[in-house]
Write a protein that holds these residues in place. Structure first.
Motif, mmCIF file in Angstrom:
data_model
loop_
_atom_site.group_PDB
_atom_site.id
_atom_site.type_symbol
_atom_site.label_atom_id
_atom_site.label_comp_id
_atom_site.label_asym_id
_atom_site.label_seq_id
_atom_site.Cartn_x
_atom_site.Cartn_y
_atom_site.Cartn_z
ATOM 1 N N ALA A 58 0.811 -1.215 0.000
ATOM 2 C CA ALA A 58 0.000 0.000 0.000
ATOM 3 C C ALA A 58 0.845 1.267 0.000
ATOM 4 C CB ALA A 58 -0.925 0.012 1.210
ATOM 5 N N SER A 59 0.369 2.260 -0.737
ATOM 6 C CA SER A 59 0.904 3.625 -0.681
ATOM 7 C C SER A 59 -0.278 4.549 -0.414
ATOM 8 C CB SER A 59 1.586 4.019 -1.991
ATOM 9 O OG SER A 59 2.722 3.236 -2.237
ATOM 10 N N PHE A 60 -0.173 5.355 0.635
ATOM 11 C CA PHE A 60 -1.270 6.233 1.025
ATOM 12 C C PHE A 60 -1.099 7.574 0.317
ATOM 13 C CE2 PHE A 60 -0.163 3.425 4.623
ATOM 14 C CZ PHE A 60 -1.287 2.618 4.575
ATOM 15 N N VAL A 61 -2.122 7.966 -0.434
ATOM 16 C CA VAL A 61 -2.025 9.174 -1.247
ATOM 17 C C VAL A 61 -3.192 10.099 -0.920
ATOM 18 C CG1 VAL A 61 -0.802 7.983 -3.101
ATOM 19 C CG2 VAL A 61 -3.295 8.093 -3.158
ATOM 20 N N PRO A 103 -8.455 7.012 3.021
ATOM 21 C CA PRO A 103 -9.417 7.097 1.911
ATOM 22 C C PRO A 103 -8.857 6.769 0.531
ATOM 23 C CG PRO A 103 -9.636 8.990 3.383
ATOM 24 C CD PRO A 103 -8.397 8.263 3.794
ATOM 25 N N GLU A 104 -7.591 7.089 0.276
ATOM 26 C CA GLU A 104 -7.012 6.842 -1.045
ATOM 27 C C GLU A 104 -5.737 6.023 -0.899
ATOM 28 O OE1 GLU A 104 -7.290 10.063 -4.234
ATOM 29 O OE2 GLU A 104 -7.275 11.240 -2.389
ATOM 30 N N VAL A 105 -5.730 4.842 -1.492
ATOM 31 C CA VAL A 105 -4.593 3.938 -1.372
ATOM 32 C C VAL A 105 -4.246 3.361 -2.740
ATOM 33 C CG1 VAL A 105 -3.704 1.831 -0.308
ATOM 34 C CG2 VAL A 105 -5.232 3.326 0.990
ATOM 35 N N ARG A 106 -3.005 3.546 -3.147
ATOM 36 C CA ARG A 106 -2.494 2.839 -4.315
ATOM 37 C C ARG A 106 -1.939 1.508 -3.829
ATOM 38 N NH1 ARG A 106 -1.952 6.304 -8.875
ATOM 39 N NH2 ARG A 106 -0.807 4.616 -9.880
ATOM 40 N N TYR A 107 -2.274 0.426 -4.533
ATOM 41 C CA TYR A 107 -1.926 -0.921 -4.079
ATOM 42 C C TYR A 107 -1.274 -1.670 -5.231
ATOM 43 C CZ TYR A 107 -2.783 -4.399 -0.349
ATOM 44 O OH TYR A 107 -2.654 -5.261 0.712
ATOM 45 N N PHE A 108 -0.219 -2.399 -4.923
ATOM 46 C CA PHE A 108 0.442 -3.186 -5.968
ATOM 47 C C PHE A 108 -0.601 -3.919 -6.829
ATOM 48 C CE2 PHE A 108 4.947 -4.245 -4.147
ATOM 49 C CZ PHE A 108 5.180 -2.903 -3.924
ATOM 50 N N PRO A 149 -2.481 6.731 -13.782
ATOM 51 C CA PRO A 149 -1.994 5.421 -14.212
ATOM 52 C C PRO A 149 -2.134 4.367 -13.104
ATOM 53 C CG PRO A 149 -0.159 6.866 -13.735
ATOM 54 C CD PRO A 149 -1.382 7.717 -13.663
ATOM 55 N N HIS A 150 -2.257 3.113 -13.520
ATOM 56 C CA HIS A 150 -2.405 2.028 -12.567
ATOM 57 C C HIS A 150 -1.135 1.845 -11.736
ATOM 58 C CE1 HIS A 150 -6.034 1.425 -14.615
ATOM 59 N NE2 HIS A 150 -5.721 0.422 -15.415
#
Length: 342
Positions: free
Chosen positions: A90-93, A110-115, A122-123
């Motif tokens: 996870a990366s919290f953005v 609320p906003e998480v980029r996940y592998f 972009p994905h």
């Protein structure tokens, strides 16, 4: 160049050569060794959609991965090349402010980029590749006595352990685990490690129930065979995500008991029998991903907890399509299908 497992659209999965990345400031390059195929990976491959995330560009799949540090980027200290690691995906953005009482529950950001996720454009590219750049703060060092294959289970095991933590203290208690997919199976292992007195596992298939038995289940319920669910268990962990199962699970749970929902329920309207939620005054609580339970998973496995029965198949990265087909086909007896990435 390096090999990567990339989904381009429904039923369009390819193993392709893409440029090998270089670590930047605060990053390391990990030589990936093992990856576990998750239900979300299968969803992207089968339909191009996972939950509310829609595939809009080619995506390297995979968030259950482990390997070894191959190169250290500038500004990184305390990490040595060659050490085995897994990664918190996870990366919290976003610029958000969490209520003080929720600040420690990072899984609710609320906003998480996940592998390996198409939630953003972009994905966020995943880890089913020979190498992946990972931020140093995402690394979790693998204990010396644990293989990187086992360490690749730390992410799904962390999900299962978070569900158990949502249930509270399980020591000495009776539990029902509904759904013997990988998360349900890992929950069985976690419950035994945490001192549960009696664990019943229910599923529609016989093979996953046999795996549950190997992981410490006391009683098995085959729904298709007509077996009945237990009565008055203190805690139920619903890991199937089947809304139609909820009525039976609520009635199997004792009055005033707890049901933890860790199986992903559909995002659309569903039909479920929920009357017992009120009349039995059930505590119904969700469990989403994990907070720090990946570290707990590594610690438990390193201390001797054997979760290897969950890993039923393995394939080299070149045979990724066959691996996905096996993972999606219940007749193969597959639970967690592992990819040997490097």
């Amino acid at each position: 160049m390096m090999k990567a497992v990339i989904v381009h659209g429904p039923k369009d999965l390819r193993v392709e050569d893409i440029p090998r990345p270089e670590p930047g400031e605060g990053e390391v390059l990990v030589a990936m060794e093992w990856g576990g195929i998750c239900g979300s990976d299968l969803a992207y491959w089968q339909t191009g959609v996972s939950g509310t995330a829609v595939l809009r560009e080619p995506l390297v799949l995979g968030h259950e991965v482990a390997g070894r540090v191959a190169q250290i980027g500038p500004g990184v200290s305390g990490i040595e090349e060659g050490i085995p690691v897994t990664a918190h995906p996870a990366s919290f953005v976003g610029d958000h402010e969490m209520p003080a009482e929720l600040e420690h529950r990072t899984n609710l950001w609320p906003e998480v980029r996940y592998f390996g996720s198409a939630a953003f454009l972009p994905h966020e590219q995943g880890g089913f590749s020979e190498y992946r750049v990972v931020r140093a703060d995402q690394l979790r060092v693998v204990p010396e006595n644990l293989s990187t294959k086992e360490a690749a289970l730390a992410e799904p095991f962390g999900v299962a352990l978070h569900a158990i933590n949502q249930a509270g203290d399980v020591k000495g208690k009776s539990l029902l685990v509904n759904g013997a997919g990988p998360i349900g199976l890992l929950a069985v292992a976690g419950l035994r490690a945490k001192g549960a007195a009696h664990v019943t596992v229910a599923d529609l298939q016989e093979t996953p129930l046999k795996i549950a038995k190997a992981l410490g289940a006391d009683e098995l319920v085959n729904i298709l065979r007509g077996d009945e669910l237990p009565q008055d268990v203190e805690i139920s962990i619903e890991a199937s995500g089947a809304a139609a199962a909820l009525g039976g699970i609520l009635n199997a749970t004792r009055r005033g008991g707890t049901v933890v929902q860790v199986g992903n329920l559909p995002g659309n309207e569903v039909s479920a029998v929920l009357g017992a939620l009120v009349t039995r005054e059930i505590h119904y609580v969700g469990a989403y991903r994990f907070v720090n339970e990946m570290a707990d998973a590594l610690e438990l496995m390193a201390a001797g907890l054997d979760v290897s029965p969950v890993m039923t198949h393995e394939f080299p990265i070149d045979d990724a399509v066959a691996a996905f087909e096996t993972a999606a086909d219940h007749s193969t007896g597959s639970a967690k299908v592992m990819l040997k990435l490097g």
